[in-house]
Write an enzyme that holds these catalytic residues in place. Sequence first.
Site, mmCIF file in Angstrom:
data_model
loop_
_atom_site.group_PDB
_atom_site.id
_atom_site.type_symbol
_atom_site.label_atom_id
_atom_site.label_comp_id
_atom_site.label_asym_id
_atom_site.label_seq_id
_atom_site.Cartn_x
_atom_site.Cartn_y
_atom_site.Cartn_z
ATOM 1 N N ASP A 12 -6.840 5.328 -1.743
ATOM 2 C CA ASP A 12 -5.488 5.612 -2.225
ATOM 3 C C ASP A 12 -4.754 4.304 -2.503
ATOM 4 O O ASP A 12 -4.572 3.476 -1.611
ATOM 5 C CB ASP A 12 -4.717 6.424 -1.177
ATOM 6 C CG ASP A 12 -3.335 6.814 -1.656
ATOM 7 O OD1 ASP A 12 -3.196 7.915 -2.206
ATOM 8 O OD2 ASP A 12 -2.401 6.006 -1.489
ATOM 9 N N TYR A 26 1.984 -1.432 -4.368
ATOM 10 C CA TYR A 26 1.402 -2.099 -3.206
ATOM 11 C C TYR A 26 1.011 -3.541 -3.510
ATOM 12 O O TYR A 26 0.821 -4.347 -2.596
ATOM 13 C CB TYR A 26 0.156 -1.348 -2.706
ATOM 14 C CG TYR A 26 0.395 0.064 -2.260
ATOM 15 C CD1 TYR A 26 1.680 0.542 -1.995
ATOM 16 C CD2 TYR A 26 -0.665 0.950 -2.097
ATOM 17 C CE1 TYR A 26 1.893 1.847 -1.595
ATOM 18 C CE2 TYR A 26 -0.465 2.253 -1.701
ATOM 19 C CZ TYR A 26 0.817 2.704 -1.453
ATOM 20 O OH TYR A 26 1.012 4.010 -1.061
ATOM 21 N N LYS A 73 -0.462 5.306 -8.289
ATOM 22 C CA LYS A 73 0.867 5.902 -8.396
ATOM 23 C C LYS A 73 1.760 5.148 -9.376
ATOM 24 O O LYS A 73 1.689 3.916 -9.482
ATOM 25 C CB LYS A 73 1.540 5.924 -7.014
ATOM 26 C CG LYS A 73 0.702 6.579 -5.931
ATOM 27 C CD LYS A 73 1.402 6.526 -4.582
ATOM 28 C CE LYS A 73 0.476 6.990 -3.475
ATOM 29 N NZ LYS A 73 -0.544 5.973 -3.147
ATOM 30 N N HIS A 100 5.320 8.180 -7.711
ATOM 31 C CA HIS A 100 5.433 7.642 -6.355
ATOM 32 C C HIS A 100 6.650 8.182 -5.601
ATOM 33 O O HIS A 100 6.580 8.487 -4.422
ATOM 34 C CB HIS A 100 5.499 6.113 -6.421
ATOM 35 C CG HIS A 100 5.009 5.437 -5.183
ATOM 36 N ND1 HIS A 100 4.403 4.212 -5.201
ATOM 37 C CD2 HIS A 100 5.016 5.813 -3.888
ATOM 38 C CE1 HIS A 100 4.065 3.861 -3.977
ATOM 39 N NE2 HIS A 100 4.438 4.822 -3.151
ATOM 40 N N SER A 144 4.564 12.558 -5.336
ATOM 41 C CA SER A 144 4.572 12.055 -3.964
ATOM 42 C C SER A 144 6.005 12.041 -3.454
ATOM 43 O O SER A 144 6.922 11.665 -4.184
ATOM 44 C CB SER A 144 3.985 10.636 -3.920
ATOM 45 O OG SER A 144 3.924 10.147 -2.591
ATOM 46 N N PRO A 167 -0.163 9.510 8.519
ATOM 47 C CA PRO A 167 -0.364 10.617 9.455
ATOM 48 C C PRO A 167 -0.033 10.279 10.903
ATOM 49 O O PRO A 167 0.064 11.187 11.730
ATOM 50 C CB PRO A 167 -1.845 10.949 9.286
ATOM 51 C CG PRO A 167 -2.466 9.691 8.786
ATOM 52 C CD PRO A 167 -1.434 9.071 7.905
ATOM 53 N N LEU A 168 0.136 8.994 11.198
ATOM 54 C CA LEU A 168 0.580 8.605 12.544
ATOM 55 C C LEU A 168 2.013 8.091 12.515
ATOM 56 O O LEU A 168 2.492 7.505 13.470
ATOM 57 C CB LEU A 168 -0.338 7.522 13.120
ATOM 58 C CG LEU A 168 -1.793 7.931 13.304
ATOM 59 C CD1 LEU A 168 -2.596 6.812 13.937
ATOM 60 C CD2 LEU A 168 -1.889 9.200 14.157
#
Length: 286
Positions: free
Chosen positions: A61, A66, A94, A127, A177, A227-228
């Site tokens: 991804d 970035y 994105k 994005h 997103s 996810p964390l």
Amino acid sequence: MSNECSCDLKSREMKGKTGNFFVLNTGAKIPAIGLGTWQSAGDLCVDAVKTALSVGYRHIDCAHLYGNEVEVGEALAEAFKGSLKREEVFLTSKLYCTMNSLNKIENYVKVSLKNLGVSYLDLYLMHWPEISAFGDATDPPSNSGSERRQFLSRLKKVWKAMEALVESGLVRAIGVSNFSVPQIKELLKFTKIVPAVNQVELHPFWRQDELVKFCQSKGIHVSAHTPLGVPTSSPGVSDSGSGGEDEPGTPRISFRRSRSVHGPMLKLSVVGEIADRHKKTPEQVC
């Protein structure tokens, strides 16, 4: 691990067995686990992507924002010199909308393709559902109400340009997103191609059940980033109630977007219990 993937599965578990991918509304298969490249830079980024591919990751991804797609491309080029084929890797990038980008969307995706060293993307996402100056890749830009309204008025033009990318073969699927339910509803009023994916922040402490159910009802796959959670540099006081008390011995960490996650998540007893039940590590079940 990076923000799109916090699991370290063995290679044999990531090569297309049932449960290791989801089928998009395009019919394409998106791997269930992906390596996120946000905040990965330089040689560390190259090494991370090379290592991920070598142990079985098949979804990388990326995003122009970035600033590391050249490094990702370097790792991909080396992997493709071996036995790995382009069609075996699912690549996401994105589009970050700025005021001067609306007429240059095709050029922007071509820049990403050049940097990644490939001829097409498997998935290209908007994005953020906003237009602004460049900001943090995960935190929403700080916009005025007028800027948000201006974006909504131009959303149709942006999406039509995204659809054209599919028609030209530059990308195989398009999505969004960080879109909310109202924003997706607005988008669906004029789409010819329904978004294949909505990539949003999802984890046990911010489940976004309503958003997930709505997307599923429209055939839109929900992909979890961070996810964390997204920790700040130091522990802080919670600024929004994520529910319940901190587990003894685990400090509370303040997270961005005024949503706090009790952490570190991997040390929570409930995560350990789930991991033990499935004979996995905490990292593998999160």
